[in-house]
Design a protein around this motif. Structure first.
Motif, PDB file in Angstrom:
ATOM      1  N   GLU A 136       0.820  -1.207   0.000  1.00 23.27           N
ATOM      2  CA  GLU A 136       0.000   0.000   0.000  1.00 23.27           C
ATOM      3  C   GLU A 136       0.856   1.260   0.000  1.00 23.27           C
ATOM      4  O   GLU A 136       0.578   2.214  -0.729  1.00 23.27           O
ATOM      5  CB  GLU A 136      -0.948  -0.003   1.209  1.00 23.27           C
ATOM      6  N   SER A 137       1.900   1.287   0.814  1.00 23.17           N
ATOM      7  CA  SER A 137       2.770   2.468   0.870  1.00 23.17           C
ATOM      8  C   SER A 137       3.563   2.639  -0.418  1.00 23.17           C
ATOM      9  O   SER A 137       3.747   3.756  -0.903  1.00 23.17           O
ATOM     10  CB  SER A 137       3.728   2.353   2.062  1.00 23.17           C
ATOM     11  N   ALA A 138       4.019   1.518  -0.980  1.00 20.73           N
ATOM     12  CA  ALA A 138       4.759   1.590  -2.240  1.00 20.73           C
ATOM     13  C   ALA A 138       3.851   2.072  -3.369  1.00 20.73           C
ATOM     14  O   ALA A 138       4.265   2.860  -4.231  1.00 20.73           O
ATOM     15  CB  ALA A 138       5.350   0.220  -2.577  1.00 20.73           C
ATOM     16  N   LYS A 139       2.598   1.603  -3.363  1.00 25.08           N
ATOM     17  CA  LYS A 139       1.630   2.040  -4.369  1.00 25.08           C
ATOM     18  C   LYS A 139       1.385   3.543  -4.257  1.00 25.08           C
ATOM     19  O   LYS A 139       1.352   4.263  -5.270  1.00 25.08           O
ATOM     20  CB  LYS A 139       0.321   1.274  -4.184  1.00 25.08           C
ATOM     21  N   LYS A 140       1.228   4.024  -3.047  1.00 24.88           N
ATOM     22  CA  LYS A 140       0.990   5.451  -2.814  1.00 24.88           C
ATOM     23  C   LYS A 140       2.168   6.285  -3.310  1.00 24.88           C
ATOM     24  O   LYS A 140       1.982   7.324  -3.948  1.00 24.88           O
ATOM     25  CB  LYS A 140       0.750   5.688  -1.323  1.00 24.88           C
ATOM     26  N   ARG A 141       3.386   5.818  -3.037  1.00 23.29           N
ATOM     27  CA  ARG A 141       4.576   6.537  -3.491  1.00 23.29           C
ATOM     28  C   ARG A 141       4.640   6.585  -5.007  1.00 23.29           C
ATOM     29  O   ARG A 141       4.938   7.626  -5.596  1.00 23.29           O
ATOM     30  CB  ARG A 141       5.842   5.883  -2.922  1.00 23.29           C
ATOM     31  N   PHE A 142       4.362   5.454  -5.647  1.00 23.94           N
ATOM     32  CA  PHE A 142       4.425   5.414  -7.107  1.00 23.94           C
ATOM     33  C   PHE A 142       3.387   6.331  -7.729  1.00 23.94           C
ATOM     34  O   PHE A 142       3.681   7.099  -8.650  1.00 23.94           O
ATOM     35  CB  PHE A 142       4.227   3.982  -7.600  1.00 23.94           C
ATOM     36  N   ARG A 143       2.160   6.276  -7.235  1.00 23.46           N
ATOM     37  CA  ARG A 143       1.094   7.108  -7.796  1.00 23.46           C
ATOM     38  C   ARG A 143       1.383   8.598  -7.623  1.00 23.46           C
ATOM     39  O   ARG A 143       0.957   9.420  -8.446  1.00 23.46           O
ATOM     40  CB  ARG A 143      -0.242   6.752  -7.149  1.00 23.46           C
ATOM     41  N   ALA A 144       2.095   8.947  -6.555  1.00 22.02           N
ATOM     42  CA  ALA A 144       2.412  10.360  -6.316  1.00 22.02           C
ATOM     43  C   ALA A 144       3.286  10.941  -7.422  1.00 22.02           C
ATOM     44  O   ALA A 144       3.280  12.156  -7.659  1.00 22.02           O
ATOM     45  CB  ALA A 144       3.100  10.521  -4.963  1.00 22.02           C
ATOM     46  N   GLU A 197     -10.583  -5.311  -6.800  1.00 24.88           N
ATOM     47  CA  GLU A 197     -10.953  -4.038  -6.171  1.00 24.88           C
ATOM     48  C   GLU A 197     -11.341  -4.217  -4.710  1.00 24.88           C
ATOM     49  O   GLU A 197     -11.093  -3.332  -3.881  1.00 24.88           O
ATOM     50  CB  GLU A 197     -12.108  -3.388  -6.947  1.00 24.88           C
ATOM     51  N   ASN A 198     -11.935  -5.341  -4.361  1.00 24.42           N
ATOM     52  CA  ASN A 198     -12.307  -5.583  -2.962  1.00 24.42           C
ATOM     53  C   ASN A 198     -11.088  -5.640  -2.056  1.00 24.42           C
ATOM     54  O   ASN A 198     -11.169  -5.311  -0.866  1.00 24.42           O
ATOM     55  CB  ASN A 198     -13.104  -6.886  -2.849  1.00 24.42           C
ATOM     56  N   ASP A 199      -9.972  -6.054  -2.626  1.00 25.74           N
ATOM     57  CA  ASP A 199      -8.726  -6.151  -1.866  1.00 25.74           C
ATOM     58  C   ASP A 199      -7.795  -4.973  -2.165  1.00 25.74           C
ATOM     59  O   ASP A 199      -6.638  -4.975  -1.755  1.00 25.74           O
ATOM     60  CB  ASP A 199      -8.021  -7.473  -2.182  1.00 25.74           C
ATOM     61  N   ASN A 200      -8.304  -4.010  -2.931  1.00 23.38           N
ATOM     62  CA  ASN A 200      -7.536  -2.805  -3.265  1.00 23.38           C
ATOM     63  C   ASN A 200      -6.245  -3.132  -4.021  1.00 23.38           C
ATOM     64  O   ASN A 200      -5.201  -2.525  -3.784  1.00 23.38           O
ATOM     65  CB  ASN A 200      -7.218  -2.008  -1.990  1.00 23.38           C
ATOM     66  N   LEU A 201      -6.334  -4.089  -4.931  1.00 17.88           N
ATOM     67  CA  LEU A 201      -5.172  -4.522  -5.718  1.00 17.88           C
ATOM     68  C   LEU A 201      -5.268  -3.975  -7.140  1.00 17.88           C
ATOM     69  O   LEU A 201      -6.242  -4.257  -7.846  1.00 17.88           O
ATOM     70  CB  LEU A 201      -5.088  -6.048  -5.750  1.00 17.88           C
ATOM     71  N   PHE A 202      -4.248  -3.233  -7.549  1.00 15.10           N
ATOM     72  CA  PHE A 202      -4.241  -2.604  -8.869  1.00 15.10           C
ATOM     73  C   PHE A 202      -2.860  -2.721  -9.507  1.00 15.10           C
ATOM     74  O   PHE A 202      -1.834  -2.687  -8.815  1.00 15.10           O
ATOM     75  CB  PHE A 202      -4.586  -1.108  -8.767  1.00 15.10           C
ATOM     76  N   ILE A 203      -2.862  -2.859 -10.821  1.00 13.14           N
ATOM     77  CA  ILE A 203      -1.641  -2.654 -11.599  1.00 13.14           C
ATOM     78  C   ILE A 203      -1.665  -1.206 -12.057  1.00 13.14           C
ATOM     79  O   ILE A 203      -2.539  -0.794 -12.816  1.00 13.14           O
ATOM     80  CB  ILE A 203      -1.563  -3.604 -12.807  1.00 13.14           C
ATOM     81  N   PRO A 225       0.191  -7.470  -8.104  1.00 14.82           N
ATOM     82  CA  PRO A 225      -0.061  -6.787  -6.832  1.00 14.82           C
ATOM     83  C   PRO A 225      -0.449  -7.720  -5.690  1.00 14.82           C
ATOM     84  O   PRO A 225      -0.112  -7.457  -4.536  1.00 14.82           O
ATOM     85  CB  PRO A 225      -1.200  -5.812  -7.169  1.00 14.82           C
ATOM     86  N   PHE A 226      -1.143  -8.824  -6.000  1.00 12.13           N
ATOM     87  CA  PHE A 226      -1.491  -9.777  -4.937  1.00 12.13           C
ATOM     88  C   PHE A 226      -0.227 -10.310  -4.267  1.00 12.13           C
ATOM     89  O   PHE A 226      -0.107 -10.327  -3.042  1.00 12.13           O
ATOM     90  CB  PHE A 226      -2.308 -10.944  -5.498  1.00 12.13           C
ATOM     91  N   GLY A 227       0.706 -10.758  -5.087  1.00 11.90           N
ATOM     92  CA  GLY A 227       1.943 -11.313  -4.536  1.00 11.90           C
ATOM     93  C   GLY A 227       2.762 -10.289  -3.778  1.00 11.90           C
ATOM     94  O   GLY A 227       3.398 -10.604  -2.770  1.00 11.90           O
ATOM     95  N   MET A 228       2.744  -9.046  -4.258  1.00 13.31           N
ATOM     96  CA  MET A 228       3.490  -8.000  -3.563  1.00 13.31           C
ATOM     97  C   MET A 228       2.862  -7.696  -2.210  1.00 13.31           C
ATOM     98  O   MET A 228       3.559  -7.500  -1.218  1.00 13.31           O
ATOM     99  CB  MET A 228       3.557  -6.740  -4.426  1.00 13.31           C
ATOM    100  N   LYS A 229       1.531  -7.661  -2.153  1.00 12.60           N
ATOM    101  CA  LYS A 229       0.843  -7.353  -0.890  1.00 12.60           C
ATOM    102  C   LYS A 229       1.005  -8.466   0.131  1.00 12.60           C
ATOM    103  O   LYS A 229       1.254  -8.212   1.318  1.00 12.60           O
ATOM    104  CB  LYS A 229      -0.643  -7.093  -1.152  1.00 12.60           C
ATOM    105  N   TYR A 230       0.885  -9.711  -0.319  1.00 18.18           N
ATOM    106  CA  TYR A 230       0.892 -10.835   0.615  1.00 18.18           C
ATOM    107  C   TYR A 230       2.221 -11.590   0.644  1.00 18.18           C
ATOM    108  O   TYR A 230       2.308 -12.675   1.221  1.00 18.18           O
ATOM    109  CB  TYR A 230      -0.262 -11.778   0.284  1.00 18.18           C
TER     110      TYR A 230
END
Length: 374
Positions: free
Chosen positions: A10-18, A39-45, A102-107
């Motif tokens: 989640e933090s890495a995603k936020k940094r990238f999107r910024a 989307e239910n798990d907030n997983l995006f490429i 993203p699933f593998g990165m999160k978990y």
């Protein structure tokens, strides 16, 4: 080196999107697309594009093996902060993909939600898939049932299996059984799936669009785990025409290897191989260079490889059967993460320098960066 490793998705995603907002202030043509995987798990490429319809396209991808995206996100940050400003953007489009899985990165898993190793899922055809008899012959070693109760006991049992394999002279069989991929056991290691996964189809579409638009495509994909400790290897496809030693001299970087058993290892369903085959079959007029940058973490000695396999087996067992308690679960996940992400500042600095040297050599060779920008 001001970049830092972020250890959660989640933090890495936020940094990238910024970076999208930063890029909008720098460039006249920037777009971001967040493609939902779950989307239910907030997983995006997340895909950021800088310019489009240019004669050259540079694609930079991370996290095909999700857990590897932790260090991959750090390397993406290095690329954005320190390499991107050097590029000749007058004739080049940039595509940044964070992460493919993203699933593998999160978990902290190599595979996606369906336990598919995406780098075994890029088959050019799903007809007549080979049967990995070597894997099936060692399946009782690779796949254990029951919750993880005691790691000391599990290690002892594992080393007994390893000793038996060594006595029987099956060491090479283990490597061949695993790394090439298998398509028979959905709950097993290096499982390639039964058809294209959602993430794979997305990347195929992205690559095809790049080939249609540009006359030259350069693709760099970041991986971690395999190879000499604290060493980044440039892994070219076995379909790449130049030999490794010549290429080392051209980019002023070593080691360079090819994805074949004599230099690295062979695999089925590899994304880089798929890209070369796609170009060769449908886009012959497009110049292509595609490679993986593989960062060695534990090391490539026999003892290191034995340890890496233990961590893969015990993590796979945790995924499907759970553990006695949360303490064991967290320890297993820590062991697994540390097989793909450096734990010392010294290691990070060393591979940071190697990455910069290799990518600058490649981009200069491919004409995407000039001497005046170095």
């Amino acid at each position: 080196m001001k970049e830092k490793i972020i250890f959660d998705y989640e933090s890495a995603k936020k940094r990238f999107r910024a970076h999208f907002e930063e890029f909008k202030r720098q460039f006249s043509d920037v777009a971001i697309e967040s493609i939902p995987i779950d989307e239910n798990d907030n997983l995006f490429i997340d895909i950021i594009r800088i310019f489009k319809d240019k004669p050259k396209t540079l694609i930079f991808t991370i996290g095909e093996h999700g857990v590897e995206g932790i260090f991959g996100s750090f390397i993406m940050e290095v690329f954005i902060q320190e390499i991107l400003p050097m590029l000749n953007l007058e004739d080049t489009s940039i595509i940044l993909v964070h992460p493919i899985n993203p699933f593998g990165m999160k978990y902290l898993e190599r595979t996606n939600k369906n336990n598919v190793d995406l780098n075994r899922n890029f088959l050019n055809s799903w007809d007549n898939i080979f049967k990995n008899t070597a894997y099936l012959s060692l399946r009782d070693v690779f796949e254990k049932s029951g919750s993880v109760e005691n790691l000391v006991v599990e290690r002892i049992k594992y080393y007994k299996d390893v000793l038996k394999i060594l006595i029987q002279g099956k060491t090479k069989l283990v490597k061949n059984a695993l790394l090439i991929g298998q398509y028979e056991s959905p709950n097993g290691l290096y499982y390639g799936g039964k058809d294209y996964e959602k993430e794979t189809l997305l990347m195929i579409k992205l690559f095809e669009n790049a080939f249609k638009i540009s006359k030259q495509v350069v693709h760099i994909d970041i991986h971690t785990g395999y190879g000499p400790k604290d060493t980044m290897s440039v892994v070219n496809s076995h379909l790449f025409v130049e030999d490794s030693k010549t290429f080392e001299k051209e980019i002023n970087y070593s080691p360079v290897v090819k994805s074949e058993n004599s230099e690295f290892y062979s695999m089925s369903g590899d994304m880089i191989d798929y890209l070369y085959t796609l170009r060769n079959e449908k886009f012959r007029d497009t110049k292509l260079y595609s490679a993986s940058f593989e960062f060695g973490i534990l090391g490539d000695s026999i003892l290191n490889e034995i340890e890496a396999l233990f961590r893969a087996i015990i993590n796979n067992r945790l995924r499907f059967y759970g553990s006695k308690n949360d303490k064991i679960k967290q320890y297993v996940k820590k062991l697994y993460l540390e097989a793909f992400c450096p734990t010392s500042e010294e290691s990070v600095k060393k591979m940071y320098s190697q990455f910069k040297r290799a990518i600058l050599g490649i981009l200069k060779k491919e004409g995407l960066i000039s001497n005046k920008n170095l």
